[in-house]
Design an enzyme around this catalytic site. Structure first.
Site, PDB file in Angstrom:
ATOM      1  NE  ARG A 126      -2.087   1.788   3.348  1.00 40.51           N
ATOM      2  CZ  ARG A 126      -1.969   1.458   4.639  1.00 40.51           C
ATOM      3  NH1 ARG A 126      -2.610   0.426   5.132  1.00 40.51           N
ATOM      4  NH2 ARG A 126      -1.197   2.152   5.436  1.00 40.51           N
ATOM      5  CD  GLU A 145       4.911   4.008   5.734  1.00 36.81           C
ATOM      6  OE1 GLU A 145       6.027   3.514   5.947  1.00 36.81           O
ATOM      7  OE2 GLU A 145       3.923   3.750   6.446  1.00 36.81           O
ATOM      8  CG  ASN A 147       2.812   0.893   4.615  1.00 40.61           C
ATOM      9  OD1 ASN A 147       3.478   1.104   5.620  1.00 40.61           O
ATOM     10  ND2 ASN A 147       1.967   1.794   4.126  1.00 40.61           N
ATOM     11  CB  SER A 152      -3.660  -3.386   7.965  1.00 39.38           C
ATOM     12  OG  SER A 152      -3.313  -2.133   8.462  1.00 39.38           O
ATOM     13  CE  LYS A 307       8.485   5.259   7.812  1.00 36.43           C
ATOM     14  NZ  LYS A 307       8.044   3.917   8.186  1.00 36.43           N
ATOM     15  CE  LYS A 366       8.154  10.014   7.472  1.00 36.15           C
ATOM     16  NZ  LYS A 366       7.316   9.353   6.452  1.00 36.15           N
ATOM     17  CD  GLU A 370       7.535   0.617   7.973  1.00 37.02           C
ATOM     18  OE1 GLU A 370       6.402   1.063   7.713  1.00 37.02           O
ATOM     19  OE2 GLU A 370       8.556   1.021   7.386  1.00 37.02           O
ATOM     20  N   GLY A 371       4.516   1.203  11.761  1.00 35.50           N
ATOM     21  CA  GLY A 371       3.400   0.953  12.666  1.00 35.50           C
ATOM     22  C   GLY A 371       2.877   2.181  13.377  1.00 35.50           C
ATOM     23  NE  ARG A 452      -4.155   5.008   6.646  1.00 38.28           N
ATOM     24  CZ  ARG A 452      -2.874   4.813   6.934  1.00 38.28           C
ATOM     25  NH1 ARG A 452      -2.519   4.170   8.029  1.00 38.28           N
ATOM     26  NH2 ARG A 452      -1.930   5.267   6.132  1.00 38.28           N
TER      27      ARG A 452
HETATM   28  P1  ADP Z   1       4.738   4.382   9.752  1.00 38.83           P
HETATM   29  O1  ADP Z   1       5.586   3.345   9.104  1.00 38.83           O
HETATM   30  O2  ADP Z   1       4.912   4.458  11.214  1.00 38.83           O
HETATM   31  O3  ADP Z   1       3.306   4.285   9.311  1.00 38.83           O
HETATM   32  P2  ADP Z   1       4.819   6.818   8.197  1.00 38.83           P
HETATM   33  O4  ADP Z   1       5.945   7.307   7.402  1.00 38.83           O
HETATM   34  O5  ADP Z   1       3.643   6.325   7.423  1.00 38.83           O
HETATM   35  O6  ADP Z   1       5.346   5.739   9.221  1.00 38.83           O
HETATM   36  O7  ADP Z   1       4.357   7.979   9.156  1.00 38.83           O
HETATM   37  C1  ADP Z   1       3.322   7.822  10.111  1.00 38.83           C
HETATM   38  C2  ADP Z   1       2.356   8.994  10.035  1.00 38.83           C
HETATM   39  O8  ADP Z   1       3.055  10.222  10.237  1.00 38.83           O
HETATM   40  C3  ADP Z   1       1.682   9.141   8.699  1.00 38.83           C
HETATM   41  O9  ADP Z   1       0.515   8.340   8.642  1.00 38.83           O
HETATM   42  C4  ADP Z   1       1.390  10.614   8.637  1.00 38.83           C
HETATM   43  O10 ADP Z   1       0.216  10.911   9.373  1.00 38.83           O
HETATM   44  C5  ADP Z   1       2.568  11.228   9.387  1.00 38.83           C
HETATM   45  N1  ADP Z   1       3.632  11.628   8.436  1.00 38.83           N
HETATM   46  C6  ADP Z   1       4.639  10.841   8.004  1.00 38.83           C
HETATM   47  N2  ADP Z   1       5.420  11.489   7.135  1.00 38.83           N
HETATM   48  C7  ADP Z   1       4.910  12.728   7.017  1.00 38.83           C
HETATM   49  C8  ADP Z   1       5.276  13.882   6.260  1.00 38.83           C
HETATM   50  N3  ADP Z   1       6.330  13.859   5.470  1.00 38.83           N
HETATM   51  N4  ADP Z   1       4.500  14.989   6.386  1.00 38.83           N
HETATM   52  C9  ADP Z   1       3.415  14.996   7.204  1.00 38.83           C
HETATM   53  N5  ADP Z   1       3.035  13.948   7.945  1.00 38.83           N
HETATM   54  C10 ADP Z   1       3.748  12.811   7.857  1.00 38.83           C
HETATM   55 MG    MG Z   2       2.511   4.696   7.507  1.00 39.41          MG
END
Ligand code: ADP
Ligand code: MG
Length: 476
Positions: A126, A145, A147, A152, A307, A366, A370-371, A452
């Site tokens: 996804r 990102e 996944n 899920s 990442k 970051k 994940e998660g 979401r």
């Molecule tokens: P994870 O693997 O924990 O899901 P993500 O990279 O998807 O990591 O980041 C988790 C959440 O943080 C995202 O669902 C989003 O709400 C927020 N987020 C992540 N990257 C960004 C970004 N570059 N700008 C704004 N919000 C972000």
């Molecule tokens: Mg995420």
């Protein structure tokens, strides 16, 4: 609400209260379900999975752009997973300091040394996006990102369109109700899993869901299981511990768990260090990776979703290497990249540190996790970077431009939560499914979407983390 639900509906408190009650009943009727926090491993008590009262507006052009690029992302992830040198170089600095990624990388190396026993690969991923709002009010699609592991909500998002259609009708919004798109990732994900099962080539063999110890979100997975059973493919659900205790490989590396031959291992657990509660969990992971079973994902596709790899892909010329002679593919993928910056040791990483310290609110820091709930924002970026900036510990992180979507008002419905209007931000996910056999892609599809939405007070966290809720795009 711009071209979404009009203000007179949004602020009519008695109507909202009535709609919220209808909405929760409809979610239960349609099977948008989750087990409760109190009894996460029993279905005696269930509740609705959290969701928005109304669908959120999403511009049609960017929505279609996200769907259109998905099969290219599938191809990209799959190519990365086969490029040993690329993975080695991309992750070299990370695995020096990040134990979890290093451990996964060691499994990857061991498999390469032994030789992969299965030439069929199943990818169910996804790709997540936010819509960055620029000054001229245009929104542009930016990837958060991808996944590649345990992506899920393909199951539950197959059931939410009817819920929002119903709410809109009860609210008298028949026209908007017709604009909620059909969506059924569960069918598409199962179709790809079934193809992998078929290529494995044993009628008796099963699809094994490798599941969590705590299974609140079981219904999301059950939808995919149901689709497989409809095709007369048996599924089983096992934990790392079950695999450790009852699993074995025969002389042909066929995987047997609890007496059943496993054709496909579909990992829905194993993306966080905490998922490996003991050395035995790691032993079980290694056994599955070594086996003849088709892995979803295999260890190298797992690593392709890190990442750090995402950041390296954004470097000039890297995408071109994966798509030689296909500049239009490169362009389509790159258009969705946000700014991503290395924190490797050296002048380039030093520049990233200085940039982040000077304007922390413009970035997200970051780690390789994940998660949800792991990223670092705002002033905390300075605290963390000040602590690690002069040593290799900083290479465990990447820096990313912060995406700023336009907040939209909505009501978030969650069990025992208050019914209050919130400023919300949405994240669009697109599901990809592919099957490769040897060199040939035998299936490569975009199989649906997920919206979401979370309150803008929270900078991080998904549905499972209790922050975001399920939503549907209302195309505008
Ligand atoms: P994870 O693997 O924990 O899901 P993500 O990279 O998807 O990591 O980041 C988790 C959440 O943080 C995202 O669902 C989003 O709400 C927020 N987020 C992540 N990257 C960004 C970004 N570059 N700008 C704004 N919000 C972000
Ligand atoms: Mg995420």
């Amino acid at each position: 609400m711009a071209q979404g639900i009009p203000d007179e509906v949004m602020t009519n408190t008695s109507l909202i209260k009535e709609l919220a009650d209808v909405a929760k009943d409809e979610a239960l009727l349609q099977g948008v379900l989750m087990r409760t926090q109190e009894t996460p491993n029993s279905s005696e008590l269930v509740t609705y999975a959290p969701f928005t009262l109304f669908p959120s507006p999403v511009p049609k052009a960017v929505f279609l752009q996200a769907l259109a690029v998905q099969t290219y992302y599938n191809t990209l992830v799959d190519k990365i997973s086969q490029d040993t040198d690329f993975l080695q170089n991309a992750l070299a600095s990370t695995i020096e300091v990040d134990d979890f990624t290093a451990r996964l990388f060691r499994i990857h190396q061991q498999i390469l040394k032994e030789g992969k026993s299965q030439s069929v690969v199943l990818g169910l991923n996804r790709s997540d996006y936010m819509l960055d709002q620029s000054k001229d009010k245009m929104s542009s699609l930016k990837q958060i990102e991808i996944n590649t592991f345990a992506a899920s909500f393909g199951g539950l998002s197959s059931r939410t369109p009817d819920v929002h259609r119903h709410i809109l009708k009860v609210a008298g919004r028949f026209e908007e109700s017709q604009r909620i798109l059909d969506n059924n990732p569960a069918i598409g994900l199962a179709r790809a899993a079934a193809k992998a099962w078929e290529l494995y080539g044993s009628e008796r063999a099963v699809v094994m869901f490798l599941v969590e110890d705590v299974q609140r979100n079981i219904f999301d997975q059950r939808y995919i299981e149901s689709e497989l059973w409809k095709k007369n493919i048996s599924t089983i659900r096992k934990r790392f511990d079950d695999v450790y205790k009852t699993g074995s490989l025969d002389q042909n590396k066929r995987l047997f768990v609890d007496g059943k031959e496993v054709a496909v291992v579909y990992f829905r657990n194993g993306y966080m260090p905490q998922n490996y509660i003991s050395e035995q969990s790691w032993d079980a992971r290694l056994m599955m990776e070594r086996s003849l079973a088709v892995k979803c994902p295999d260890i190298s596709t797992h690593l392709a979703g890190t990442k750090k790899v995402q950041q390296v892909l954004a470097r000039p010329g890297v995408l071109e290497n994966f798509f030689p002679g296909q500049p239009q593919v490169v362009e389509q993928i790159r258009a969705t990249f946000a700014g991503l910056y290395t924190l490797d040791m050296g002048p380039e990483g030093d520049k990233t540190v200085a940039m982040a310290l000077a304007a922390p609110d413009q970035f997200v820091l970051k780690p390789q996790r994940e998660g949800g709930g792991n990223n670092i924002y705002g002033s905390e970026i300075c605290q963390v970077l000040e602590g690690v900036k002069d040593n290799t510990e900083r290479t465990a992180y990447i820096l990313m431009d912060k995406i700023n979507p336009t907040p939209v008002q909505n009501y978030l419905l969650r069990r025992d939560g208050p019914l209050t209007i919130s400023n919300c931000l949405s994240e669009l996910g697109v599901f990809g499914a592919y099957v490769r056999q040897g060199k040939e892609m035998v299936l490569n599809e975009c199989v649906g979407h997920l919206l979401r939405t979370k309150s803008s007070e929270h900078s991080d966290g998904g549905v499972a983390a209790g922050v975001a809720v399920l939503d549907n795009p209302l195309l505008i």
